[in-house]
Design an enzyme around this catalytic site. Structure first.
Site, PDB file in Angstrom:
ATOM      1  N   GLY A  45       7.282 -40.282  -7.706  1.00  0.00           N
ATOM      2  CA  GLY A  45       8.392 -41.036  -8.371  1.00  0.00           C
ATOM      3  C   GLY A  45       8.019 -41.237  -9.849  1.00  0.00           C
ATOM      4  O   GLY A  45       6.550 -41.515 -10.120  1.00  0.00           O
ATOM      5  N   GLN A  50       8.186 -45.896 -17.499  1.00  0.00           N
ATOM      6  CA  GLN A  50       6.681 -45.223 -17.825  1.00  0.00           C
ATOM      7  C   GLN A  50       6.732 -44.255 -18.838  1.00  0.00           C
ATOM      8  O   GLN A  50       5.504 -43.834 -18.967  1.00  0.00           O
ATOM      9  CB  GLN A  50       6.266 -44.817 -16.269  1.00  0.00           C
ATOM     10  CG  GLN A  50       5.961 -45.895 -15.286  1.00  0.00           C
ATOM     11  CD  GLN A  50       5.891 -45.149 -13.645  1.00  0.00           C
ATOM     12  OE1 GLN A  50       6.466 -44.652 -13.350  1.00  0.00           O
ATOM     13  NE2 GLN A  50       4.483 -45.104 -13.579  1.00  0.00           N
ATOM     14  N   CYS A  98      -0.229 -44.975  -8.830  1.00  0.00           N
ATOM     15  CA  CYS A  98       0.796 -44.999  -9.819  1.00  0.00           C
ATOM     16  C   CYS A  98       0.442 -44.120 -10.952  1.00  0.00           C
ATOM     17  O   CYS A  98      -0.829 -44.372 -11.305  1.00  0.00           O
ATOM     18  CB  CYS A  98       0.951 -46.556 -10.166  1.00  0.00           C
ATOM     19  SG  CYS A  98       2.249 -46.895 -11.459  1.00  0.00           S
ATOM     20  N   LEU A  99       1.197 -43.436 -11.567  1.00  0.00           N
ATOM     21  CA  LEU A  99       0.882 -42.449 -12.642  1.00  0.00           C
ATOM     22  C   LEU A  99       0.413 -43.414 -13.752  1.00  0.00           C
ATOM     23  O   LEU A  99      -0.384 -42.801 -14.706  1.00  0.00           O
ATOM     24  CB  LEU A  99       2.155 -41.609 -13.188  1.00  0.00           C
ATOM     25  CG  LEU A  99       2.578 -40.660 -12.052  1.00  0.00           C
ATOM     26  CD1 LEU A  99       3.641 -39.861 -12.652  1.00  0.00           C
ATOM     27  CD2 LEU A  99       1.439 -39.648 -11.653  1.00  0.00           C
ATOM     28  N   HIS A 140       8.317 -49.376  -4.820  1.00  0.00           N
ATOM     29  CA  HIS A 140       7.494 -49.222  -6.059  1.00  0.00           C
ATOM     30  C   HIS A 140       7.882 -48.722  -7.285  1.00  0.00           C
ATOM     31  O   HIS A 140       7.795 -49.725  -8.389  1.00  0.00           O
ATOM     32  CB  HIS A 140       6.441 -48.050  -5.747  1.00  0.00           C
ATOM     33  CG  HIS A 140       5.096 -47.934  -6.960  1.00  0.00           C
ATOM     34  ND1 HIS A 140       4.006 -48.469  -6.551  1.00  0.00           N
ATOM     35  CD2 HIS A 140       5.425 -47.275  -7.917  1.00  0.00           C
ATOM     36  CE1 HIS A 140       3.282 -48.065  -7.663  1.00  0.00           C
ATOM     37  NE2 HIS A 140       4.185 -47.411  -8.606  1.00  0.00           N
ATOM     38  N   GLU A 141       9.026 -47.994  -7.505  1.00  0.00           N
ATOM     39  CA  GLU A 141       9.661 -47.410  -8.628  1.00  0.00           C
ATOM     40  C   GLU A 141      10.728 -48.680  -9.084  1.00  0.00           C
ATOM     41  O   GLU A 141      10.742 -48.998 -10.416  1.00  0.00           O
ATOM     42  CB  GLU A 141      10.183 -46.125  -8.248  1.00  0.00           C
ATOM     43  CG  GLU A 141       9.493 -45.016  -8.184  1.00  0.00           C
ATOM     44  CD  GLU A 141       8.324 -44.803  -9.057  1.00  0.00           C
ATOM     45  OE1 GLU A 141       8.357 -45.233 -10.110  1.00  0.00           O
ATOM     46  OE2 GLU A 141       7.316 -44.384  -8.474  1.00  0.00           O
ATOM     47  N   HIS A 144       9.123 -51.084 -11.003  1.00  0.00           N
ATOM     48  CA  HIS A 144       8.996 -50.795 -12.594  1.00  0.00           C
ATOM     49  C   HIS A 144      10.229 -51.146 -13.521  1.00  0.00           C
ATOM     50  O   HIS A 144       9.886 -51.648 -14.621  1.00  0.00           O
ATOM     51  CB  HIS A 144       8.697 -49.264 -12.686  1.00  0.00           C
ATOM     52  CG  HIS A 144       7.325 -48.861 -12.467  1.00  0.00           C
ATOM     53  ND1 HIS A 144       6.345 -49.304 -13.057  1.00  0.00           N
ATOM     54  CD2 HIS A 144       6.868 -47.981 -11.515  1.00  0.00           C
ATOM     55  CE1 HIS A 144       5.148 -48.602 -12.691  1.00  0.00           C
ATOM     56  NE2 HIS A 144       5.508 -47.898 -11.782  1.00  0.00           N
TER      57      HIS A 144
HETATM   58 ZN    ZN Z   1       4.060 -46.799 -10.652  1.00  0.00          ZN
END
Ligand code: ZN
Length: 190
Positions: A45, A50, A98-99, A140-141, A144
Site C-alpha cells: 500500500g 508518502q 512501512c515504506l 495503516h494507509e 497516513h
Molecule cells: Zn506506511
C-alpha cells in the site's frame, strides 16, 4: 515513473491530507506512478503523502499476502477521499512495516473490522466493510492521510527504545533498494 518515497521525519508525513475532486491535475498519471512506485519497493500500500502529495489518495495491492490470506488475491484498489467511519472488534496484533521506515517493523494493535467510504479513480462512490489483513492495510494507509504514522501506535517504551533507529532512518543511515528522500540527510552523504 517511480517516485521517491519520503522517509520518517519529513514534514509532509505529518500533515492532514486534503480531499481532491476530479479536476485534480494529472490524477491518472499520479495513480499510475504510485502503483509503479509501490511495486518497485515491494509495498502492499502507498498513501499519496508518502510521495510528497498531501492529498487523500491511497493505492493498495494486497495480493502479496495471497498465499496465507486468499481474500487478498485480487485486491488491487484505489481509494480517493476515504473515510473510515467505524471500527469494530477486539484489537489484534500484526507485524507492520512501512515504506517510509525501511527495515523497521513493529507489532501494532488495531481493531479487525472497518467500515469505509471512498470514491474510486472514476469518482464512483463506494461504502464497504473490510476485515483481517485488508482492513489492516487500509487502517495503516488511512493513518497516513491523517498525518499519523504506525510508530505513533507503538508501545511507548518500545518507541523510546527505537529512537536511535528512527533517527537513523531520517538521516538515511539505512540499506535501501528503492528511491527515497531523507529529511535529515547531510549533503554529500549517500
Ligand atoms: Zn506506511
Amino acid at each position: 515513473m517511480i517516485l521517491p518515497v519520503l522517509a520518517y521525519g519529513h514534514p509532509t508525513l505529518r500533515k492532514v491530507a486534503k480531499e481532491i475532486d476530479p479536476s485534480f491535475p494529472e490524477l491518472k498519471t499520479l495513480i499510475e506512478n504510485m502503483h509503479e512506485t509501490m511495486y518497485q519497493s515491494d509495498g502492499v500500500g502507498l498513501a499519496a503523502p508518502q510521495v510528497n502529495q498531501s492529498i487523500r489518495l491511497i493505492t493498495i495491492d494486497a495480493s502479496a499476502f495471497a498465499e496465507t490470506h486468499p481474500e487478498t488475491a485480487d485486491f488491487k484498489k484505489v481509494f480517493i477521499n476515504p473515510a473510515i467511519y467505524r471500527e469494530e472488534g477486539e484489537e489484534w496484533s500484526f507485524n507492520e512495516g512501512c515504506l517510509s521506515f525501511p527495515g523497521f517493523r513493529q507489532d501494532i494493535l488495531r481493531k479487525p473490522v472497518i467500515h469505509i467510504r471512498w470514491v474510486d479513480e472514476d469518482f464512483h462512490p463506494h461504502d464497504e466493510q473490510f476485515d483481517g489483513i485488508i482492513a489492516r492495510v487500509l487502517q495503516h494507509e488511512y493513518d497516513h492521510l491523517e498525518g499519523i504514522l504506525f510508530v505513533d501506535r507503538m508501545n511507548p517504551l518500545k518507541r523510546m527504545l527505537s529512537k536511535g533507529r528512527l533517527t537513523d532512518i531520517s538521516k538515511g543511515k539505512v540499506d535501501i533498494f528503492y528511491k527515497m528522500i531523507f529529511p535529515m540527510q547531510k549533503k554529500g552523504r549517500k
